[in-house]
Enzyme design. Structure first.
Site, mmCIF file in Angstrom:
data_model
loop_
_atom_site.group_PDB
_atom_site.id
_atom_site.type_symbol
_atom_site.label_atom_id
_atom_site.label_comp_id
_atom_site.label_asym_id
_atom_site.label_seq_id
_atom_site.Cartn_x
_atom_site.Cartn_y
_atom_site.Cartn_z
ATOM 1 N N CYS A 1 0.817 -1.219 0.000
ATOM 2 C CA CYS A 1 0.000 0.000 0.000
ATOM 3 C C CYS A 1 0.850 1.267 0.000
ATOM 4 O O CYS A 1 0.317 2.371 -0.152
ATOM 5 C CB CYS A 1 -0.951 -0.006 1.190
ATOM 6 S SG CYS A 1 -2.305 -1.184 0.988
ATOM 7 N N ASP B 1 -14.454 6.533 1.452
ATOM 8 C CA ASP B 1 -14.690 5.338 2.255
ATOM 9 C C ASP B 1 -13.992 4.131 1.644
ATOM 10 O O ASP B 1 -13.378 4.212 0.588
ATOM 11 C CB ASP B 1 -16.196 5.086 2.409
ATOM 12 C CG ASP B 1 -16.568 4.653 3.819
ATOM 13 O OD1 ASP B 1 -15.816 3.833 4.390
ATOM 14 O OD2 ASP B 1 -17.580 5.135 4.351
ATOM 15 N N ASP B 2 -14.098 2.982 2.332
ATOM 16 C CA ASP B 2 -13.334 1.802 1.947
ATOM 17 C C ASP B 2 -13.892 1.096 0.719
ATOM 18 O O ASP B 2 -13.163 0.415 0.002
ATOM 19 C CB ASP B 2 -13.283 0.817 3.124
ATOM 20 C CG ASP B 2 -12.604 1.433 4.332
ATOM 21 O OD1 ASP B 2 -11.403 1.736 4.230
ATOM 22 O OD2 ASP B 2 -13.266 1.628 5.365
ATOM 23 N N GLY C 1 -10.756 -13.296 -13.480
ATOM 24 C CA GLY C 1 -9.850 -12.168 -13.370
ATOM 25 C C GLY C 1 -9.422 -11.639 -14.722
ATOM 26 O O GLY C 1 -9.966 -12.002 -15.764
#
EC number: 2.7.9.3
Length: 344
Positions: A16, A49-50, A138
């Site tokens: 991150c 927000d998440d 994916g």
């Protein structure tokens, strides 16, 4: 014998800590157009927000999120596990339950063998299995650096949904994982990590934030978010600013990984720490360098930051203990002062 592949040597960022800084992100988003004000969009990007939440009916919403990054560890299987754990966390941080995931893979196919990418996917699938969800598919591209993550879909009851901007004055703050992920992984990348600290950061990064689903069902939990690339202070600024409050943080009470002070003294502070502070430091009261280096440390797959009303504390702590978490308060929220966050 071939030397083992060290994935961190093939990327300029890590975990991150790869995030674009809040300051730069503001510039990007400012000119990108206004968000469509669909009344069924319960949570969009206005509060950072998440995850996004869109109404399925009057009571339930679908939770949608994506997260991906470059390697933060050398082992490909562990990289896959960490990236998947981190991505699924956003669903739990909203008080929801994950339903399925799809993979996002960027791979330098002319530099790293496909068998290594297979191990990354295998790690991601192992975490999805642990979370009880399928890795349903994916998309992959040929990229100059390895990238992996997930797009995750979940569901939440509207009455159990937790936002990051709904805390009230008087709420008590709790953090479910220790800080220092960025510091220890930087020490490992610099080959300065002590033997007794090997695997500590990895094990925390591979721990799912499943308690968030239970916390979502507690009326005493007023707000919740997960602590990731912007560091504890960055996510606390979002929580306090969003609610028009000030967070007063007890630095000594903030949980941290063993050895972080040693590694800070050794100069193992990731570049993202200073980028974080430059982005939101004006919203924080005076800090020492040591406080800044820990509290702005970019976390990968960090813990849940939870704001709990005083009357809901006993039930919250009982549920946390039932889930194996021994938590202590790290601060409180109060009526707005000069800064969004004060550290003492």
């Amino acid at each position: 014998m071939n030397e083992p592949i060290r994935l961190t040597q093939y990327s300029h960022g890590a975990g991150c800590g790869c995030k674009i800084s809040p300051k730069v992100l503001d510039v990007i988003l400012a000119g990108s157009g206004a968000q469509n004000l669909d009344p069924k969009l319960w949570v969009g990007n206005t509060s950072r927000d998440d995850a996004a939440v869109y109404a399925l009916d009057d009571e339930r919403g679908v939770v949608s999120t994506t997260d991906f990054f470059m390697p933060i560890v050398d082992d490909p299987f562990d990289f896959g596990r960490i990236a998947a754990t981190n991505a699924i966390s956003d669903i739990y941080a909203m008080g929801g339950d994950p339903l399925m995931a799809i993979a996002i893979l960027g791979w330098p196919v002319n530099v790293l063998p496909p068998e290594v990418a297979r191990e990354v996917i295998r790690g991601g699938r192992a975490v999805c299995d642990a979370a009880g969800i399928p890795l349903a598919g994916g998309h992959s591209i040929d990229a100059p650096e390895p990238i992996f993550g997930l797009a995750v879909t979940g569901v939440v009851q509207k009455k159990h949904m937790k936002r990051n901007d709904t805390a009230q004055a008087g709420c008590v703050l709790y953090l479910t994982k220790p800080l220092g992920i960025g510091i220890l992984t930087t020490a490992e990348k610099k080959a300065r990590l002590r033997e007794e600290d090997m695997g500590l950061a990895r094990d925390w990064m591979c721990t799912l934030n499943t308690p968030g689903s239970r916390f979502g069902k507690l009326a005493g939990v007023a707000a919740m978010t997960d602590v990731t690339g912007f560091g504890l202070l960055g996510h606390l600024v979002e929580m306090a600013d969003g609610a028009g409050l000030t967070a007063r943080l007890d630095y000594a009470a903030v949980p941290r990984l063993p050895g972080v002070e040693h590694y800070i003294a050794e100069g193992c502070v990731p570049g993202g720490t200073l980028r974080n502070f430059e982005s939101y430091g004006d919203k924080i009261a005076a800090l020492s360098d040591a406080q800044r280096d820990l509290l702005c440390d970019p976390q990968t797959s960090g813990g849940l930051l939870v704001a709990v009303s005083p009357e809901g504390e006993a039930e919250f702590l009982a549920v946390a203990a039932e889930l194996g978490l021994q938590l202590n308060p790290i601060g409180t929220l109060l009526e707005r002062q000069t800064h969004a966050v004060e550290v003492f």
